[in-house]
Write a protein that holds these residues in place. Structure first.
Motif, PDB file in Angstrom:
ATOM      1  N   PHE A  41       0.878  -1.200  -0.037  1.00  0.00           N
ATOM      2  CA  PHE A  41       0.113   0.074  -0.002  1.00  0.00           C
ATOM      3  C   PHE A  41       0.964   1.149   0.051  1.00  0.00           C
ATOM      4  N   ASP A  44      -2.304   7.321   1.080  1.00  0.00           N
ATOM      5  CA  ASP A  44      -3.255   8.223   0.270  1.00  0.00           C
ATOM      6  C   ASP A  44      -3.350   7.719  -1.093  1.00  0.00           C
ATOM      7  N   GLU A  45      -3.324   6.543  -1.455  1.00  0.00           N
ATOM      8  CA  GLU A  45      -3.701   5.635  -2.756  1.00  0.00           C
ATOM      9  C   GLU A  45      -4.934   5.070  -2.278  1.00  0.00           C
ATOM     10  N   THR A  46      -5.781   4.937  -3.295  1.00  0.00           N
ATOM     11  CA  THR A  46      -6.998   3.873  -3.216  1.00  0.00           C
ATOM     12  C   THR A  46      -6.839   2.569  -3.588  1.00  0.00           C
ATOM     13  N   TYR A  47      -7.306   1.617  -3.136  1.00  0.00           N
ATOM     14  CA  TYR A  47      -7.243   0.226  -3.504  1.00  0.00           C
ATOM     15  C   TYR A  47      -8.705  -0.570  -3.531  1.00  0.00           C
ATOM     16  N   GLU A  48      -8.953  -1.424  -4.461  1.00  0.00           N
ATOM     17  CA  GLU A  48     -10.035  -2.143  -4.690  1.00  0.00           C
ATOM     18  C   GLU A  48      -9.519  -3.742  -4.041  1.00  0.00           C
ATOM     19  N   ALA A 110     -13.809  -3.938  -0.488  1.00  0.00           N
ATOM     20  CA  ALA A 110     -13.480  -2.679  -0.502  1.00  0.00           C
ATOM     21  C   ALA A 110     -13.210  -1.726  -1.823  1.00  0.00           C
ATOM     22  N   LYS A 111     -13.852  -0.658  -2.098  1.00  0.00           N
ATOM     23  CA  LYS A 111     -13.901  -0.198  -3.452  1.00  0.00           C
ATOM     24  C   LYS A 111     -12.522   0.949  -3.361  1.00  0.00           C
ATOM     25  N   ASP A 112     -12.823   1.524  -2.207  1.00  0.00           N
ATOM     26  CA  ASP A 112     -11.907   2.735  -2.054  1.00  0.00           C
ATOM     27  C   ASP A 112     -10.919   2.596  -0.612  1.00  0.00           C
ATOM     28  N   PHE A 113     -10.352   1.515  -0.317  1.00  0.00           N
ATOM     29  CA  PHE A 113      -9.318   1.217   0.690  1.00  0.00           C
ATOM     30  C   PHE A 113      -8.358   2.327   0.716  1.00  0.00           C
ATOM     31  N   ARG A 114      -7.932   2.944   1.735  1.00  0.00           N
ATOM     32  CA  ARG A 114      -7.047   3.779   1.584  1.00  0.00           C
ATOM     33  C   ARG A 114      -6.134   3.882   3.059  1.00  0.00           C
ATOM     34  N   ARG A 116      -4.403   6.170   5.361  1.00  0.00           N
ATOM     35  CA  ARG A 116      -4.219   7.413   5.701  1.00  0.00           C
ATOM     36  C   ARG A 116      -3.240   7.819   6.956  1.00  0.00           C
TER      37      ARG A 116
END
Length: 160
Positions: A41, A44-48, A110-114, A116
């Motif tokens: 990871f 601040d990037e998003t992961y599906e 998860a569509k937008d796992f981030r 932070r």
């Protein structure tokens, strides 16, 4: 006339006592067979994130993912997710009439796992995959580091 009223009231009572409220719903656990996670990871990037699971029968339907999360008790640099698939079915059905080729499914966890925070170096995902002979849960555990891992280099040969 009194008999007619008594007959009418009796019929009304019998009809109003019908206990058939339609289908009932029960919940069950579907076992997870695999999950699709990135190699690492970036903050601040998003992961599906997707998970593969197997329903118990063709009558079962996916409901949701259930999860608990928190800091790992043994290592406070690991953040953990315990994930279970919840399915539903009608226990009143004695025979399932749903046509189904396969009980294996994939759903989006998860569509937008981030990520932070920089408080954790690893995110651990424990996916419920079964139960042992003592009915204790067994998990597929996948650790995902935060930040691109350093490339592995072969150890230098000092016997030259």
């Amino acid at each position: 006339m009194k008999r007619l009223i008594l007959l009418f009231v009796s019929a009304l009572v019998l009809v109003s006592c019908n206990t058939d409220d339609g289908p009932s719903i029960a919940y069950d656990v579907a076992l997870i067979t695999d999950a699709d996670l990135p190699e690492y990871f970036e903050k601040d990037e998003t992961y599906e994130i997707n998970a593969d699971y197997t329903l118990n029968s063709a009558c079962h339907k996916f409901v949701t993912f259930d999860s608990s999360q928190g800091r790992n008790e043994e290592n406070d640099s690991i953040y953990e997710y315990n994930i279970t698939v919840i399915s539903s079915y009608d226990p009143a059905l004695t025979e399932c009439t749903v046509e189904n080729d396969s009980l294996s499914r994939t759903s989006q966890l998860a569509k937008d796992f981030r990520v932070r925070s920089e408080d954790y170096t690893t995110y651990r995902f424990n996916f419920l995959s079964g139960f042992d002979s003592d009915d204790k849960p067994e998990y597929i555990t996948i650790d995902v580091p935060v930040g691109e891992p350093e490339p592995e280099t072969p150890e230098e040969n000092t016997n030259a």
